[in-house]
Design a protein around this motif. Structure first.
Motif, PDB file in Angstrom:
ATOM      1  N   PRO A 346      26.937  50.004  20.126  1.00 15.92           N
ATOM      2  CA  PRO A 346      27.407  50.434  21.460  1.00 15.92           C
ATOM      3  C   PRO A 346      27.368  49.107  22.226  1.00 15.92           C
ATOM      4  CG  PRO A 346      25.163  50.964  21.247  1.00 15.92           C
ATOM      5  CD  PRO A 346      25.739  50.791  19.706  1.00 15.92           C
ATOM      6  N   GLY A 347      28.497  49.132  23.301  1.00 15.67           N
ATOM      7  CA  GLY A 347      28.558  47.863  24.138  1.00 15.67           C
ATOM      8  C   GLY A 347      29.126  46.709  23.399  1.00 15.67           C
ATOM      9  N   GLY A 348      29.835  46.819  22.156  1.00 19.48           N
ATOM     10  CA  GLY A 348      30.349  45.666  21.530  1.00 19.48           C
ATOM     11  C   GLY A 348      29.377  45.060  20.467  1.00 19.48           C
ATOM     12  N   SER A 349      29.780  44.183  19.625  1.00 20.17           N
ATOM     13  CA  SER A 349      28.612  43.759  18.637  1.00 20.17           C
ATOM     14  C   SER A 349      28.103  42.459  19.357  1.00 20.17           C
ATOM     15  CB  SER A 349      29.589  43.233  17.456  1.00 20.17           C
ATOM     16  OG  SER A 349      30.761  42.025  17.918  1.00 20.17           O
ATOM     17  N   LYS A 350      27.277  41.791  18.441  1.00 17.99           N
ATOM     18  CA  LYS A 350      26.554  40.640  18.802  1.00 17.99           C
ATOM     19  C   LYS A 350      27.417  39.454  18.895  1.00 17.99           C
ATOM     20  CE  LYS A 350      22.741  37.720  17.074  1.00 17.99           C
ATOM     21  NZ  LYS A 350      21.884  37.152  15.862  1.00 17.99           N
ATOM     22  N   GLU A 351      28.530  39.472  18.220  1.00 20.34           N
ATOM     23  CA  GLU A 351      29.422  38.293  18.236  1.00 20.34           C
ATOM     24  C   GLU A 351      30.154  38.353  19.744  1.00 20.34           C
ATOM     25  OE1 GLU A 351      29.211  40.139  15.622  1.00 20.34           O
ATOM     26  OE2 GLU A 351      28.342  38.705  14.015  1.00 20.34           O
ATOM     27  N   ASP A 352      30.452  39.578  19.918  1.00 20.30           N
ATOM     28  CA  ASP A 352      31.140  39.826  21.210  1.00 20.30           C
ATOM     29  C   ASP A 352      30.388  39.112  22.427  1.00 20.30           C
ATOM     30  OD1 ASP A 352      33.392  40.804  19.931  1.00 20.30           O
ATOM     31  OD2 ASP A 352      32.538  42.947  20.322  1.00 20.30           O
ATOM     32  N   TRP A 353      28.995  39.471  22.292  1.00 24.17           N
ATOM     33  CA  TRP A 353      28.009  39.029  23.479  1.00 24.17           C
ATOM     34  C   TRP A 353      27.943  37.508  23.271  1.00 24.17           C
ATOM     35  CZ3 TRP A 353      25.588  39.947  27.722  1.00 24.17           C
ATOM     36  CH2 TRP A 353      24.469  39.387  27.972  1.00 24.17           C
ATOM     37  N   GLN A 354      27.607  36.958  22.191  1.00 24.40           N
ATOM     38  CA  GLN A 354      27.734  35.547  22.202  1.00 24.40           C
ATOM     39  C   GLN A 354      29.204  34.867  22.535  1.00 24.40           C
ATOM     40  OE1 GLN A 354      25.215  33.730  21.531  1.00 24.40           O
ATOM     41  NE2 GLN A 354      23.611  35.368  20.792  1.00 24.40           N
ATOM     42  N   ARG A 355      30.095  35.372  22.340  1.00 25.26           N
ATOM     43  CA  ARG A 355      31.387  34.954  22.865  1.00 25.26           C
ATOM     44  C   ARG A 355      31.576  34.874  24.306  1.00 25.26           C
ATOM     45  NH1 ARG A 355      33.669  38.113  18.589  1.00 25.26           N
ATOM     46  NH2 ARG A 355      34.077  37.045  16.872  1.00 25.26           N
ATOM     47  N   LEU A 356      30.976  35.826  24.829  1.00 29.41           N
ATOM     48  CA  LEU A 356      30.743  35.936  26.505  1.00 29.41           C
ATOM     49  C   LEU A 356      29.738  34.943  27.163  1.00 29.41           C
ATOM     50  CD1 LEU A 356      31.268  37.259  29.537  1.00 29.41           C
ATOM     51  CD2 LEU A 356      29.334  39.109  28.646  1.00 29.41           C
ATOM     52  N   LEU A 357      28.848  34.835  26.548  1.00 26.74           N
ATOM     53  CA  LEU A 357      27.985  33.561  27.008  1.00 26.74           C
ATOM     54  C   LEU A 357      28.663  32.242  26.893  1.00 26.74           C
ATOM     55  CD1 LEU A 357      24.287  34.699  25.484  1.00 26.74           C
ATOM     56  CD2 LEU A 357      25.352  35.201  27.819  1.00 26.74           C
ATOM     57  N   GLU A 358      28.933  31.910  25.704  1.00 26.02           N
ATOM     58  CA  GLU A 358      29.689  30.685  25.393  1.00 26.02           C
ATOM     59  C   GLU A 358      30.806  30.474  26.328  1.00 26.02           C
ATOM     60  OE1 GLU A 358      31.094  31.118  21.656  1.00 26.02           O
ATOM     61  OE2 GLU A 358      29.157  30.793  20.712  1.00 26.02           O
ATOM     62  N   LEU A 359      31.578  31.667  26.822  1.00 25.74           N
ATOM     63  CA  LEU A 359      32.723  31.435  27.912  1.00 25.74           C
ATOM     64  C   LEU A 359      31.879  30.997  29.045  1.00 25.74           C
ATOM     65  CD1 LEU A 359      35.793  31.786  28.379  1.00 25.74           C
ATOM     66  CD2 LEU A 359      35.356  34.055  28.752  1.00 25.74           C
ATOM     67  N   LEU A 360      30.882  31.938  29.534  1.00 25.22           N
ATOM     68  CA  LEU A 360      30.292  31.526  30.828  1.00 25.22           C
ATOM     69  C   LEU A 360      29.775  30.087  30.817  1.00 25.22           C
ATOM     70  CD1 LEU A 360      28.245  34.762  31.585  1.00 25.22           C
ATOM     71  CD2 LEU A 360      30.357  33.921  32.714  1.00 25.22           C
ATOM     72  N   ALA A 361      29.250  29.659  29.584  1.00 23.75           N
ATOM     73  CA  ALA A 361      28.806  28.201  29.935  1.00 23.75           C
ATOM     74  C   ALA A 361      29.892  27.243  29.887  1.00 23.75           C
ATOM     75  CB  ALA A 361      27.893  27.910  28.202  1.00 23.75           C
ATOM     76  N   ALA A 362      30.808  27.504  29.061  1.00 15.20           N
ATOM     77  CA  ALA A 362      32.068  26.574  29.349  1.00 15.20           C
ATOM     78  C   ALA A 362      32.728  26.647  31.003  1.00 15.20           C
ATOM     79  CB  ALA A 362      33.176  27.049  28.383  1.00 15.20           C
ATOM     80  N   ARG A 363      32.709  27.679  31.366  1.00 15.89           N
ATOM     81  CA  ARG A 363      33.123  27.793  32.866  1.00 15.89           C
ATOM     82  C   ARG A 363      32.064  27.306  33.935  1.00 15.89           C
ATOM     83  NH1 ARG A 363      35.841  33.450  34.398  1.00 15.89           N
ATOM     84  NH2 ARG A 363      37.149  32.614  32.735  1.00 15.89           N
ATOM     85  N   LEU A 364      30.808  27.734  33.824  1.00 17.04           N
ATOM     86  CA  LEU A 364      29.716  27.335  34.910  1.00 17.04           C
ATOM     87  C   LEU A 364      29.095  26.132  34.643  1.00 17.04           C
ATOM     88  CD1 LEU A 364      28.452  30.840  35.539  1.00 17.04           C
ATOM     89  CD2 LEU A 364      30.101  29.686  36.836  1.00 17.04           C
ATOM     90  N   GLY A 365      29.118  25.583  32.977  1.00 18.35           N
ATOM     91  CA  GLY A 365      28.285  24.472  32.609  1.00 18.35           C
ATOM     92  C   GLY A 365      27.200  25.094  32.090  1.00 18.35           C
ATOM     93  N   PRO A 366      26.811  24.330  30.752  1.00 19.92           N
ATOM     94  CA  PRO A 366      25.633  24.849  30.033  1.00 19.92           C
ATOM     95  C   PRO A 366      24.136  24.955  30.710  1.00 19.92           C
ATOM     96  CG  PRO A 366      26.457  22.835  29.394  1.00 19.92           C
ATOM     97  CD  PRO A 366      27.512  23.251  30.221  1.00 19.92           C
ATOM     98  N   GLU A 367      24.204  23.945  31.648  1.00 18.45           N
ATOM     99  CA  GLU A 367      22.931  23.953  32.484  1.00 18.45           C
ATOM    100  C   GLU A 367      22.467  24.909  33.461  1.00 18.45           C
ATOM    101  OE1 GLU A 367      26.115  21.815  34.890  1.00 18.45           O
ATOM    102  OE2 GLU A 367      25.347  21.854  32.791  1.00 18.45           O
ATOM    103  N   ASN A 368      23.723  25.868  33.427  1.00 16.31           N
ATOM    104  CA  ASN A 368      23.718  27.003  34.436  1.00 16.31           C
ATOM    105  C   ASN A 368      23.582  28.273  33.949  1.00 16.31           C
ATOM    106  OD1 ASN A 368      23.570  25.165  36.826  1.00 16.31           O
ATOM    107  ND2 ASN A 368      25.990  25.357  36.529  1.00 16.31           N
ATOM    108  N   VAL A 369      23.759  28.256  32.553  1.00 16.74           N
ATOM    109  CA  VAL A 369      23.465  29.801  31.647  1.00 16.74           C
ATOM    110  C   VAL A 369      22.178  29.524  30.750  1.00 16.74           C
ATOM    111  CG1 VAL A 369      24.667  31.115  30.107  1.00 16.74           C
ATOM    112  CG2 VAL A 369      26.090  30.108  31.771  1.00 16.74           C
ATOM    113  N   LEU A 370      21.142  29.886  31.118  1.00 14.12           N
ATOM    114  CA  LEU A 370      19.813  29.789  30.312  1.00 14.12           C
ATOM    115  C   LEU A 370      19.491  30.967  29.569  1.00 14.12           C
ATOM    116  CD1 LEU A 370      17.929  28.096  33.439  1.00 14.12           C
ATOM    117  CD2 LEU A 370      19.502  27.096  31.656  1.00 14.12           C
ATOM    118  N   GLN A 371      18.492  30.611  28.744  1.00 15.94           N
ATOM    119  CA  GLN A 371      18.007  31.595  27.641  1.00 15.94           C
ATOM    120  C   GLN A 371      16.517  31.501  27.530  1.00 15.94           C
ATOM    121  OE1 GLN A 371      19.191  31.197  23.714  1.00 15.94           O
ATOM    122  NE2 GLN A 371      19.196  29.234  23.456  1.00 15.94           N
TER     123      GLN A 371
END
Length: 490
Positions: A346-371
């Motif tokens: 439900p809510g998409g696969s793990k790969e879909d979630w990782q692609r969203l995080l990578e897209l946010l990191a590319a748009r906002l900068g890797p220093e602004n998307v933390l884990q």
């Protein structure tokens, strides 16, 4: 089922030497001062294949001329072949700028022959080439249909009917004998095939009969399959100085398509890619600009990589005009098999979630998307640190760092960045309202190697029924230990 797709690139010289050519402009490619390719505007002006340079200038004075280079054509054809490896590993190069793909084993994977043909044609267009596509049960039959733009045939009887009406000059070995064939009234492949075989072999050689047999499936065909290199490195020379980073996306997409084909051929997935922006050479030379993309989850599909590059190029400031691109894949790993789960998550696969995080990191900068990165420390403010999403943390290592008895203790969902000192009213801590202690104490004594902390933690409840995480500092020598608010429960 044996089925072949043939891609003939008739305008390859024009698109290789003039990638930004337009049908509205007079563009001509010359070989030994004769026209070998031309745009529609040049054709409308009267320029024809084989015309000399002087005649083309007289008919179209504003014509743009380019010299043909067989080396550049071979590199472009190799790039197209590399990109098409994502559809089948059995790909061979044929005569006259034509690629042959054995797709019999790929039909079910790509949803049938029609869907596969659309994908192959889309990849060719994305590379910037215009080609003629056909399919047939034999490789030579598909080659003949593509060379004459005669459509597609999925059965042998249909292929035989289509081949019989094609002009005889499509076969390269026949062209030296066109005068003799015209004299006897043999103008089509069907008429050529009905001639006596011994006499035709004595006149034209064995190669003509072999090609006819190959096209009709009467002889086994032998091909030399294209072998992908062991490592990937693709370069693209731009035909103009580019000063806007976003304008580089088209060229970068062409390189990513080649990367996708290379990954599919080796059954690999990429974890990191490097795109080098090459600048001017000579006196004004400067080192290339490196764009590095680190993926949280390895991938072998170009759509996600294109989105990441688009975001990075939109923020990239060029120090100098770009004249070339170079793409490398320094970090790859074996391609993960598809999930065997019967029902999708439900809510998409793990790969879909990782692609969203990578897209946010590319748009906002890797220093602004933390884990979160857990560490082996009992002190709450040191037990969890936040690092960039591009920092790779293995789940097994993260679980091993946690103390074994820490998971059973209650922890708040929201930990304050800095503890807040609390007031005391009627011998009770006060935060908006008097707080009542609702749990037994939990003593934490840690940090003797750096910053010693001795605390007693409690869960408290306010008059608004909210729960708070408090601690009482037990520093030695302090007369009245103070209360601090450390976190809030959800």
């Amino acid at each position: 089922m044996r089925l072949w797709i043939a891609i003939h690139l008739p305008q390859l010289p024009l698109e290789v030497f003039c990638p930004r050519w337009s049908a509205d402009h007079c563009t001509v490619v010359l070989e030994q001062e004769r026209v070998v390719a031309l745009s529609q505007a040049a054709y409308d002006a009267g320029v024809r294949i084989g015309l000399r340079r002087g005649g083309a200038i007289m008919l179209a004075p504003h014509t743009q001329f380019q010299q043909r280079s067989l080396l550049l054509e071979a590199e472009a054809l190799q790039a197209a072949a590399m990109a098409l490896l994502q559809f089948t590993p059995q790909l061979a190069a044929a005569e006259e700028a034509t690629l042959l793909l054995d797709v019999g084993a790929s039909l079910r994977l790509f949803g049938g022959i029609r869907a596969l043909c659309r994908k192959v044609a889309g990849s060719v267009r994305a590379l910037g080439f215009t080609g003629t596509l056909s399919c047939a049960p034999t490789a030579r039959g598909a080659w003949l249909l593509a060379r004459s733009n005669a459509g597609r045939s999925l059965k042998m009887d249909t292929l035989a009917r289509r081949l019989d009406v094609l002009p005889v000059d499509l076969l390269p070995p026949v062209r030296a004998y066109l005068g003799w064939l015209e004299g006897i009234g043999c103008m089509s492949l069907g008429e050529l095939r009905r001639l006596p075989r011994p006499g035709l072999q004595r006149r034209c050689g064995r190669a003509v009969l072999d090609m006819l047999d190959d096209a009709h499936g009467a002889r086994p065909e032998m091909h030399e399959w294209l072998q992908a290199p062991a490592s990937f490195r693709a370069r693209l020379e731009l035909f103009d100085r580019v000063e806007n980073a976003e304008a580089l996306l088209f060229g970068a997409h062409r390189l990513l398509l080649q990367l996708t084909g290379w990954l599919s051929a080796h059954q690999l997935a990429v974890e990191r890619i490097h795109l080098q922006l090459e600048h001017e050479r000579g006196r004004t030379a400067c080192p290339p600009t490196l764009i590095e993309i680190l993926l949280a989850e390895p991938t072998w599909k170009d759509a996600h990589l294109v989105r990441l590059l688009k975001e990075r190029l939109a923020k990239q400031e060029l120090v100098a005009p770009v004249i070339g691109l170079c793409l490398e894949a320094p970090q790859v790993q074996p391609m993960a098999p598809p999930s065997e789960s019967l029902f999708p998550e439900p809510g998409g696969s793990k790969e879909d979630w990782q692609r969203l995080l990578e897209l946010l990191a590319a748009r906002l900068g890797p220093e602004n998307v933390l884990q979160a990165a857990p560490s082996s420390d009992y002190r709450p403010e040191y037990a969890n640190t936040w690092v960039s999403i591009q920092t790779r943390i293995r789940p097994a290592d993260a679980r091993a760092q946690l103390p074994p008895d820490l998971t059973s203790l209650p922890r708040p969902a929201w930990l304050l960045p800095k503890p807040v000192p609390l007031l005391m009213r009627d011998h009770r801590p006060y935060y908006g309202s008097p707080l009542r202690i609702r749990s037994t104490g939990e003593r934490i004594e840690a940090g003797w190697w750096s910053t010693l902390q001795t605390r007693d933690y409690f869960i408290a409840e306010g008059e608004d029924s909210a729960y708070y995480w408090l601690y009482q500092d037990r520093h030695v020598g302090e007369q009245a230990p103070r209360w601090y608010l450390q976190g809030l429960f959800g």
